[in-house]
Design an enzyme around this catalytic site. Structure first.
Site, mmCIF file in Angstrom:
data_model
loop_
_atom_site.group_PDB
_atom_site.id
_atom_site.type_symbol
_atom_site.label_atom_id
_atom_site.label_comp_id
_atom_site.label_asym_id
_atom_site.label_seq_id
_atom_site.Cartn_x
_atom_site.Cartn_y
_atom_site.Cartn_z
ATOM 1 C CB CYS A 162 -0.933 0.008 1.202
ATOM 2 S SG CYS A 162 -1.927 -1.481 1.318
ATOM 3 C CG HIS A 180 -3.154 3.331 2.314
ATOM 4 N ND1 HIS A 180 -3.716 2.962 1.111
ATOM 5 C CD2 HIS A 180 -3.169 2.213 3.097
ATOM 6 C CE1 HIS A 180 -4.055 1.694 1.161
ATOM 7 N NE2 HIS A 180 -3.740 1.213 2.350
ATOM 8 C CG ASN A 240 -6.652 -0.843 1.469
ATOM 9 O OD1 ASN A 240 -5.954 -0.457 0.542
ATOM 10 N ND2 ASN A 240 -6.147 -1.276 2.611
#
Ligand code: UT7
Length: 324
Positions: free
Chosen positions: A112, A250, A280
């Protein structure tokens, strides 16, 4: 040394929208649990498009906005933990799709945090004079590594891609950056691949190509490193948190962002949040958010923003950017 600025952005997400209620049809979950614990309401799940397709479409849009030709691009980096292949790299596949034949192309895997790492690497290429125009893409098809029977993880993730074109500049665009890793925490967010097996060993076939996560450990890690990263990119600059118009985190969990906001005493409005729509999307989440902000006209020349990421590896990092 040259300076580096962001000259354009782009994004592409698959058309197929999957709501929390849709997931509740085949896994023991419900909209209330997912919304309350994460803030996620829906995500995009790719039906036929693999990572390189998403990446190329996002890259194409960033390229269009830049007014450069594909031949002007001399570097393509794709941040992805879900490449199409071991080789060729996703970046090489994007090169072919865009016809950017003057580019050096490679992938970066920092899960990520991948887009933060990739932007950092591209900026070093530009600062040292090796590159002039870099296309940096974060792209993921996480749906192919998700264990769709595991309610702890399958409700969290989505597919998508975001991109920026970075260019050599006289003006300061990237003010500071900070990255770090903690390999001792790798087990908390992991996805295995083909096992070690060859004619010379008696290798056991323990193939597990599915994502697993210890949510609580990752939550603890995320809140700690996000604060650390934000403080680090401001350190040794003339700026404080008050000078920052937006933090682009994020997009993993609204509770993580709320926790960080409270600790740093920042109002939620100063965080750009779109995880309700996409879940996500790992390395794609920050560039997708940045492109939405750009297209919504939220960013003016001179605005200071912080991009901050964390994820598998474990990895973490941030950029302090002056919008040009
Ligand atoms: O890019 C980085 C990616 N990862 C992250 O950012 C993850 C960070 N961690 C988190 O976001 C949170 O830890 C989660 C959202 C993953 C989980 O939230 P939590 O508040 O830590 O819940 P939990 O794991 O402690 O689970 C609480 C309960 C459990 O039931 P029991 O044992 O209390 O009966 C789980 O089995 O919730 C249950 N549960 C669910 N229930 C309905 C877990 N997942 C679900 C679900 N639907 N999808």
């Amino acid at each position: 040394m040259f300076e580096v600025k962001v000259i354009s952005t782009g994004r592409y997400v698959p058309e197929n929208i999957v709501t929390n209620d849709d997931l509740a049809k085949f896994v023991d979950t419900n909209d209330e649990w997912i919304s309350d614990r994460t803030g996620i309401r829906e995500r995009r799940i790719s039906k036929e498009e693999n990572t390189s397709v998403l990446a190329a479409k996002a890259g194409e849009k960033a390229l269009e906005e830049s007014n450069l030709t594909p031949e002007d691009i001399d570097l393509i980096i794709v941040a992805t933990a879900t490449p199409d292949n071991f080789t060729p790299s996703t970046a090489c596949m994007v090169q072919e799709k865009l016809g950017a034949m003057n580019a050096t192309c490679f992938d970066v895997n920092a899960a990520c945090t991948g887009f933060i790492y990739a932007t950092g690497i591209a900026s070093q290429f530009i600062k040292t004079g090796q590159s002039k125009n870099a296309l940096v893409i974060g792209a993921e098809v996480l749906s192919k590594i998700i264990d769709w029977e595991d309610r702890n993880t399958c409700v969290l993730f989505g597919d998508g891609a975001g991109a920026v074109v970075l260019q050599r500049s006289e003006e300061v665009g990237l003010i500071s950056q900070y990255t770090g890793s903690d390999g001792t925490g790798g087990k908390f967010l992991a996805c295995g691949t083909v096992p070690l097996k060859n004619p010379y060993i008696d290798g056991k076939d323990d193939f597990n190509g599915k994502l697993s996560m210890d949510g609580r450990e990752v939550f603890r890690f995320a809140t700690k490193v996000m604060i650390q990263c934000i403080n680090k990119v401001l350190q040794d600059t003339e700026y404080t948190l008050n000078d920052i118009k937006y933090i682009v985190p994020h997009q993993a969990n609204l509770r993580i962002i709320d926790f960080v906001g409270k600790k740093l005493k920042i109002d939620e409005e100063r965080f750009y949040i779109n995880l309700d729509k996409y879940g996500n999307t790992s390395g794609a989440s920050i560039p997708i958010a940045l492109d939405e902000m750009n297209k919504e006209g939220l960013l003016q020349k001179g605005d200071k923003i912080i991009l901050v990421g964390f994820g598998g590896g474990l990895t973490f990092g941030a950029h302090l950017i002056q919008w040009q």
